[in-house]
Design a protein around this motif. Structure first.
Motif, PDB file in Angstrom:
ATOM      1  N   PHE A 128       0.829  -1.203   0.000  1.00  0.00           N
ATOM      2  CA  PHE A 128       0.000   0.000   0.000  1.00  0.00           C
ATOM      3  C   PHE A 128       0.865   1.255   0.000  1.00  0.00           C
ATOM      4  O   PHE A 128       0.511   2.255  -0.636  1.00  0.00           O
ATOM      5  CB  PHE A 128      -0.944   0.004   1.194  1.00  0.00           C
ATOM      6  N   ALA A 129       1.992   1.227   0.706  1.00  0.00           N
ATOM      7  CA  ALA A 129       2.885   2.385   0.714  1.00  0.00           C
ATOM      8  C   ALA A 129       3.420   2.672  -0.692  1.00  0.00           C
ATOM      9  O   ALA A 129       3.502   3.834  -1.114  1.00  0.00           O
ATOM     10  CB  ALA A 129       4.039   2.154   1.682  1.00  0.00           C
ATOM     11  N   ALA A 130       3.758   1.613  -1.443  1.00  0.00           N
ATOM     12  CA  ALA A 130       4.242   1.806  -2.811  1.00  0.00           C
ATOM     13  C   ALA A 130       3.137   2.360  -3.707  1.00  0.00           C
ATOM     14  O   ALA A 130       3.369   3.254  -4.536  1.00  0.00           O
ATOM     15  CB  ALA A 130       4.757   0.473  -3.361  1.00  0.00           C
ATOM     16  N   PHE A 131       1.938   1.841  -3.551  1.00  0.00           N
ATOM     17  CA  PHE A 131       0.792   2.345  -4.318  1.00  0.00           C
ATOM     18  C   PHE A 131       0.525   3.806  -3.992  1.00  0.00           C
ATOM     19  O   PHE A 131       0.318   4.637  -4.889  1.00  0.00           O
ATOM     20  CB  PHE A 131      -0.437   1.482  -4.006  1.00  0.00           C
ATOM     21  N   LEU A 132       0.536   4.131  -2.707  1.00  0.00           N
ATOM     22  CA  LEU A 132       0.264   5.503  -2.279  1.00  0.00           C
ATOM     23  C   LEU A 132       1.338   6.457  -2.778  1.00  0.00           C
ATOM     24  O   LEU A 132       1.036   7.579  -3.196  1.00  0.00           O
ATOM     25  CB  LEU A 132       0.188   5.548  -0.751  1.00  0.00           C
ATOM     26  N   ALA A 133       2.596   6.022  -2.763  1.00  0.00           N
ATOM     27  CA  ALA A 133       3.672   6.879  -3.254  1.00  0.00           C
ATOM     28  C   ALA A 133       3.516   7.165  -4.746  1.00  0.00           C
ATOM     29  O   ALA A 133       3.871   8.247  -5.221  1.00  0.00           O
ATOM     30  CB  ALA A 133       5.026   6.217  -2.980  1.00  0.00           C
ATOM     31  N   THR A 134       2.966   6.206  -5.494  1.00  0.00           N
ATOM     32  CA  THR A 134       2.788   6.379  -6.939  1.00  0.00           C
ATOM     33  C   THR A 134       1.695   7.384  -7.262  1.00  0.00           C
ATOM     34  O   THR A 134       1.803   8.160  -8.217  1.00  0.00           O
ATOM     35  CB  THR A 134       2.449   5.022  -7.587  1.00  0.00           C
ATOM     36  N   TYR A 135       0.624   7.390  -6.458  1.00  0.00           N
ATOM     37  CA  TYR A 135      -0.546   8.217  -6.777  1.00  0.00           C
ATOM     38  C   TYR A 135      -0.880   9.217  -5.667  1.00  0.00           C
ATOM     39  O   TYR A 135      -2.030   9.606  -5.514  1.00  0.00           O
ATOM     40  CB  TYR A 135      -1.767   7.314  -7.010  1.00  0.00           C
ATOM     41  N   ARG A 136       0.122   9.627  -4.904  1.00  0.00           N
ATOM     42  CA  ARG A 136      -0.135  10.445  -3.720  1.00  0.00           C
ATOM     43  C   ARG A 136      -0.938  11.699  -4.021  1.00  0.00           C
ATOM     44  O   ARG A 136      -1.932  11.997  -3.367  1.00  0.00           O
ATOM     45  CB  ARG A 136       1.193  10.828  -3.060  1.00  0.00           C
ATOM     46  N   SER A 137      -0.510  12.476  -5.028  1.00  0.00           N
ATOM     47  CA  SER A 137      -1.176  13.751  -5.297  1.00  0.00           C
ATOM     48  C   SER A 137      -2.598  13.560  -5.805  1.00  0.00           C
ATOM     49  O   SER A 137      -3.505  14.313  -5.443  1.00  0.00           O
ATOM     50  CB  SER A 137      -0.357  14.554  -6.309  1.00  0.00           C
ATOM     51  N   GLN A 138      -2.814  12.518  -6.642  1.00  0.00           N
ATOM     52  CA  GLN A 138      -4.155  12.277  -7.167  1.00  0.00           C
ATOM     53  C   GLN A 138      -5.115  11.814  -6.077  1.00  0.00           C
ATOM     54  O   GLN A 138      -6.317  12.086  -6.144  1.00  0.00           O
ATOM     55  CB  GLN A 138      -4.126  11.227  -8.274  1.00  0.00           C
ATOM     56  N   LEU A 139      -4.603  11.112  -5.075  1.00  0.00           N
ATOM     57  CA  LEU A 139      -5.469  10.531  -4.043  1.00  0.00           C
ATOM     58  C   LEU A 139      -5.688  11.454  -2.845  1.00  0.00           C
ATOM     59  O   LEU A 139      -6.560  11.180  -2.016  1.00  0.00           O
ATOM     60  CB  LEU A 139      -4.886   9.210  -3.545  1.00  0.00           C
ATOM     61  N   ARG A 140      -4.925  12.535  -2.753  1.00  0.00           N
ATOM     62  CA  ARG A 140      -5.028  13.393  -1.578  1.00  0.00           C
ATOM     63  C   ARG A 140      -6.457  13.877  -1.315  1.00  0.00           C
ATOM     64  O   ARG A 140      -6.909  13.861  -0.164  1.00  0.00           O
ATOM     65  CB  ARG A 140      -4.067  14.586  -1.720  1.00  0.00           C
ATOM     66  N   PRO A 141      -7.233  14.300  -2.335  1.00  0.00           N
ATOM     67  CA  PRO A 141      -8.611  14.736  -2.047  1.00  0.00           C
ATOM     68  C   PRO A 141      -9.506  13.614  -1.531  1.00  0.00           C
ATOM     69  O   PRO A 141     -10.489  13.881  -0.832  1.00  0.00           O
ATOM     70  CB  PRO A 141      -9.111  15.244  -3.410  1.00  0.00           C
ATOM     71  N   LEU A 142      -9.205  12.353  -1.871  1.00  0.00           N
ATOM     72  CA  LEU A 142     -10.062  11.238  -1.460  1.00  0.00           C
ATOM     73  C   LEU A 142     -10.118  11.101   0.052  1.00  0.00           C
ATOM     74  O   LEU A 142     -11.176  10.823   0.614  1.00  0.00           O
ATOM     75  CB  LEU A 142      -9.550   9.935  -2.086  1.00  0.00           C
ATOM     76  N   TRP A 143      -8.972  11.285   0.722  1.00  0.00           N
ATOM     77  CA  TRP A 143      -8.933  11.062   2.168  1.00  0.00           C
ATOM     78  C   TRP A 143      -9.714  12.129   2.928  1.00  0.00           C
ATOM     79  O   TRP A 143     -10.132  11.882   4.073  1.00  0.00           O
ATOM     80  CB  TRP A 143      -7.486  11.024   2.663  1.00  0.00           C
ATOM     81  N   ARG A 144      -9.927  13.290   2.331  1.00  0.00           N
ATOM     82  CA  ARG A 144     -10.691  14.356   2.997  1.00  0.00           C
ATOM     83  C   ARG A 144     -12.164  14.356   2.612  1.00  0.00           C
ATOM     84  O   ARG A 144     -12.974  15.033   3.254  1.00  0.00           O
ATOM     85  CB  ARG A 144     -10.087  15.722   2.647  1.00  0.00           C
ATOM     86  N   LEU A 145     -12.520  13.612   1.592  1.00  0.00           N
ATOM     87  CA  LEU A 145     -13.879  13.635   1.061  1.00  0.00           C
ATOM     88  C   LEU A 145     -14.885  13.060   2.075  1.00  0.00           C
ATOM     89  O   LEU A 145     -14.789  11.893   2.448  1.00  0.00           O
ATOM     90  CB  LEU A 145     -13.926  12.825  -0.239  1.00  0.00           C
ATOM     91  N   ASN A 146     -15.833  13.878   2.507  1.00  0.00           N
ATOM     92  CA  ASN A 146     -16.899  13.422   3.415  1.00  0.00           C
ATOM     93  C   ASN A 146     -16.354  12.566   4.562  1.00  0.00           C
ATOM     94  O   ASN A 146     -16.941  11.540   4.938  1.00  0.00           O
ATOM     95  CB  ASN A 146     -17.942  12.609   2.639  1.00  0.00           C
ATOM     96  N   LEU A 147     -15.229  12.979   5.143  1.00  0.00           N
ATOM     97  CA  LEU A 147     -14.536  12.142   6.125  1.00  0.00           C
ATOM     98  C   LEU A 147     -15.418  11.821   7.331  1.00  0.00           C
ATOM     99  O   LEU A 147     -15.472  10.668   7.783  1.00  0.00           O
ATOM    100  CB  LEU A 147     -13.247  12.836   6.578  1.00  0.00           C
ATOM    101  N   ARG A 148     -16.098  12.811   7.879  1.00  0.00           N
ATOM    102  CA  ARG A 148     -16.922  12.560   9.071  1.00  0.00           C
ATOM    103  C   ARG A 148     -18.041  11.580   8.775  1.00  0.00           C
ATOM    104  O   ARG A 148     -18.343  10.696   9.589  1.00  0.00           O
ATOM    105  CB  ARG A 148     -17.494  13.886   9.597  1.00  0.00           C
TER     106      ARG A 148
END
Length: 288
Positions: free
Chosen positions: A70-90
């Motif tokens: 998962f760390a390797a996957f996240l490093a590859t797509y970090r910038s594209q995925l950044r909005p996903l972690w904040r989306l409707n988090l609560r």
């Protein structure tokens, strides 16, 4: 008549785009899915079928691969995925918590088993409950949802795209989950209904809110409930590998538990160092 030589204005010269160096193509997210399907079938197959590792050692083997993957996957797509972690988090956390409560009710209403006493009891709640549940969450729920987000270019606007994203999350998650569970002999000899129903429930946060982070609450709650009430398996079989007379039983190796504790310390130290390094880098950038 003298010839006029017109030079190109400096403003136009400066406006030309600067060539961008090519660092090579980023692999398609679907290639990561294909890799996950093969890898996470092979991990339980090799660890349990081929080598019969003592369960705590098998978990250490699996957790290490899951985190590195998962760390390797996240490093590859970090910038594209950044909005996903904040989306409707609560909302994601709320849905995940409610789904976790639902699974816990199912577990505690079924037949229970004995559990160890003393320090090992608390160790297994942390190791097989929280850590195992979190590793499964990365592999089976967060990773597929992140791939779905990338395939849709982060666009969930409108009912059709939200439904399309939800369907893609479920399809990818069920694919990886099926491959993973078939790596264990007990699921090849029985049906997969229980783990796949659990997969759909754990995907509820991503399906309903777009954000898969709530799955951590769902699946870790499920694992902790299973450790507390069904430590040796029980009818729901949430804690493979299944303990049999032909397979090393849980709790028979203090050395394995010690290695697992060391793994936790090393992993926690590495994560803390990375967070501090990133925090220092961000502060230096802001001051600059």
């Amino acid at each position: 008549m003298p010839m006029l030589h017109l030079s190109r204005p400096a403003a136009l010269e400066d406006s030309r785009p600067t060539p961008v160096s090519r660092v090579g193509p980023i692999p398609s997210p679907l290639l990561w899915v294909a890799g996950a399907v093969m890898l996470f079938f092979a991990v339980p197959f090799v660890g349990t079928d081929m080598f019969g590792l003592q369960p705590d050692l098998f978990y250490l083997f699996y957790f290490t691969i899951a985190v590195v993957w998962f760390a390797a996957f996240l490093a590859t797509y970090r910038s594209q995925l950044r909005p996903l972690w904040r989306l409707n988090l609560r909302w994601s956390l709320l849905v995940g918590a409610l789904a976790g409560i639902g699974i816990a009710v199912i577990v505690f209403r079924s037949a229970g088993t004995d559990h160890p006493d003393g320090w090992r009891w608390w160790f297994e709640i942390g190791w097989r409950g929280v850590v195992y549940g979190s590793a499964d969450t990365l592999t089976l729920f967060v990773f597929p949802a992140a791939v779905a987000y990338l395939l849709m270019h982060g666009d969930r606007t409108g009912a059709k795209r939200k439904i399309g994203y939800a369907g893609l999350v479920l399809a990818l998650s069920l694919l990886v989950s099926t491959s993973y569970h078939l790596g264990y002999p007990e699921y090849r000899d029985d049906d997969l209904r229980s783990p796949l129903i659990g997969t759909v429930m754990a995907d509820s946060s991503a399906v309903l809110t777009g954000n898969p982070v709530g799955a951590f609450l769902t699946h870790t709650t499920a694992h902790v409930s299973a450790v507390v009430h069904q430590n040796e398996g029980g009818p729901t079989q949430m804690l493979p590998p299944k303990v049999t007379t032909d397979y090393p039983s849980h709790g028979d190796s203090d050395l394995a538990a010690g290695l697992a504790g060391l793994w936790l310390l090393v992993t926690a130290g590495a994560v803390t160092a990375l967070v501090r390094r990133r925090h220092t880098s961000v502060n230096a950038t802001r001051r600059g």
